[in-house]
Design a protein around this motif. Structure first.
Motif, PDB file in Angstrom:
ATOM      1  N   VAL A 132      89.212 122.671  66.365  1.00 49.77           N
ATOM      2  CA  VAL A 132      90.675 122.506  66.271  1.00 49.77           C
ATOM      3  C   VAL A 132      91.354 122.697  67.631  1.00 49.77           C
ATOM      4  O   VAL A 132      92.454 122.197  67.827  1.00 49.77           O
ATOM      5  N   GLY A 133      90.687 123.393  68.533  1.00 54.07           N
ATOM      6  CA  GLY A 133      91.262 123.597  69.866  1.00 54.07           C
ATOM      7  C   GLY A 133      91.455 122.300  70.635  1.00 54.07           C
ATOM      8  O   GLY A 133      92.211 122.250  71.598  1.00 54.07           O
ATOM      9  N   GLY A 147      96.038 122.867  70.917  1.00 57.46           N
ATOM     10  CA  GLY A 147      96.446 123.503  72.173  1.00 57.46           C
ATOM     11  C   GLY A 147      97.300 122.575  73.025  1.00 57.46           C
ATOM     12  O   GLY A 147      97.551 121.428  72.659  1.00 57.46           O
ATOM     13  N   ALA A 148      97.712 123.088  74.171  1.00 53.16           N
ATOM     14  CA  ALA A 148      98.562 122.299  75.061  1.00 53.16           C
ATOM     15  C   ALA A 148      97.768 121.174  75.722  1.00 53.16           C
ATOM     16  O   ALA A 148      98.287 120.107  76.009  1.00 53.16           O
ATOM     17  N   MET A 149      96.477 121.417  75.949  1.00 54.01           N
ATOM     18  CA  MET A 149      95.608 120.423  76.602  1.00 54.01           C
ATOM     19  C   MET A 149      94.684 119.837  75.558  1.00 54.01           C
ATOM     20  O   MET A 149      93.948 120.559  74.901  1.00 54.01           O
ATOM     21  N   GLU A 163      84.659 134.293  66.161  1.00 55.14           N
ATOM     22  CA  GLU A 163      83.723 134.484  67.273  1.00 55.14           C
ATOM     23  C   GLU A 163      82.732 133.318  67.441  1.00 55.14           C
ATOM     24  O   GLU A 163      82.531 132.845  68.562  1.00 55.14           O
ATOM     25  N   PRO A 164      82.097 132.857  66.368  1.00 53.69           N
ATOM     26  CA  PRO A 164      81.234 131.677  66.561  1.00 53.69           C
ATOM     27  C   PRO A 164      82.015 130.490  67.146  1.00 53.69           C
ATOM     28  O   PRO A 164      81.480 129.735  67.970  1.00 53.69           O
ATOM     29  N   VAL A 165      83.290 130.354  66.753  1.00 50.59           N
ATOM     30  CA  VAL A 165      84.110 129.266  67.299  1.00 50.59           C
ATOM     31  C   VAL A 165      84.335 129.500  68.800  1.00 50.59           C
ATOM     32  O   VAL A 165      84.139 128.594  69.619  1.00 50.59           O
ATOM     33  N   ALA A 192      88.215 128.813  73.303  1.00 54.79           N
ATOM     34  CA  ALA A 192      89.061 130.014  73.344  1.00 54.79           C
ATOM     35  C   ALA A 192      90.397 129.777  72.652  1.00 54.79           C
ATOM     36  O   ALA A 192      90.903 130.638  71.922  1.00 54.79           O
ATOM     37  N   ILE A 193      90.964 128.584  72.866  1.00 51.69           N
ATOM     38  CA  ILE A 193      92.257 128.263  72.249  1.00 51.69           C
ATOM     39  C   ILE A 193      92.139 128.277  70.726  1.00 51.69           C
ATOM     40  O   ILE A 193      92.965 128.831  70.017  1.00 51.69           O
TER      41      ILE A 193
END
Ligand SMILES: [Fe+2]
Length: 189
Positions: free
Chosen positions: A56-57, A61-63, A94-96, A78-79
């Motif tokens: 989903v990041g 996210g912004a980028m 955490e796995p993500v 991280a996002i």
């Protein structure tokens, strides 16, 4: 308050989810197939939900993922983990957070692994830092969620088949809602 399933439904229907990012399937299809692979492998509910949401990041996210394909690390791992932490505990987030590191780890520790990656994954690996050094491998192996992150990574790599059936997000609703902390706290009030 928006619960996880509601927010994810909206996200999966958004334009970003329809991007392909160099693969043979769209991001939404890829995440749903990854979750199906996890379920078929008998993974825990936490890991199945991690699979549903792991990318989903790329579009929350912004980028966006398009930036990654242009050679800029969008830090989608991280996002995503941060965005998901409003609903889910570490066993999901955490796995993500570690699924990109897990690719770099597996490349360093499993000689056959790199060759099995899709071309897009090979490309993004170079943007994301390449194979781990021995010191990075040791740090990663000591992560409490190392094993679930590498399991997710292998499901991830198997969830890109344009010929395979595509489950619906609704097929994973029970697991998503069972692990959504905001539903647990509203039920307790
Ligand atoms: Fe993925």
């Amino acid at each position: 308050m928006t619960h996880a399933y509601e927010a994810l439904t909206e996200l999966f229907e958004s334009e970003g989810a329809k991007e392909y990012l160099g693969e043979d399937v769209s991001i939404a299809t890829h995440m749903l197939q990854t979750a199906q692979v996890a379920r078929a492998a008998g993974a825990s509910a936490e890991l199945i939900v991690a699979a549903v949401v792991h990318d989903v990041g790329h579009f929350s996210g912004a980028m966006s993922g398009l930036e990654l394909m242009r050679g800029h690390d969008n830090r989608h791992d991280a996002i995503a983990a941060e965005w998901l932490s409003q609903w889910f505990d570490a066993a999901v987030t955490e796995p993500v957070r570690l699924h990109v590191a897990a690719k770099r780890y597996l490349c360093a520790t499993d000689a056959a692994y790199y060759d099995r990656l899709s071309d897009a994954s090979k490309y993004t690996m170079s943007v994301q830092g390449g194979e781990m050094s021995a010191a990075e491998v040791a740090t990663f192996a000591a992560e409490p969620h190392c094993e679930s992150a590498t399991a997710l990574r292998r499901f991830d790599d198997a969830g890109k088949d344009p010929e395979a059936p595509v489950p619906a997000l609704a097929d994973f609703r029970a697991e998503i809602e069972a692990l959504d902390r905001t539903l647990r706290s509203s039920a307790a009030i």
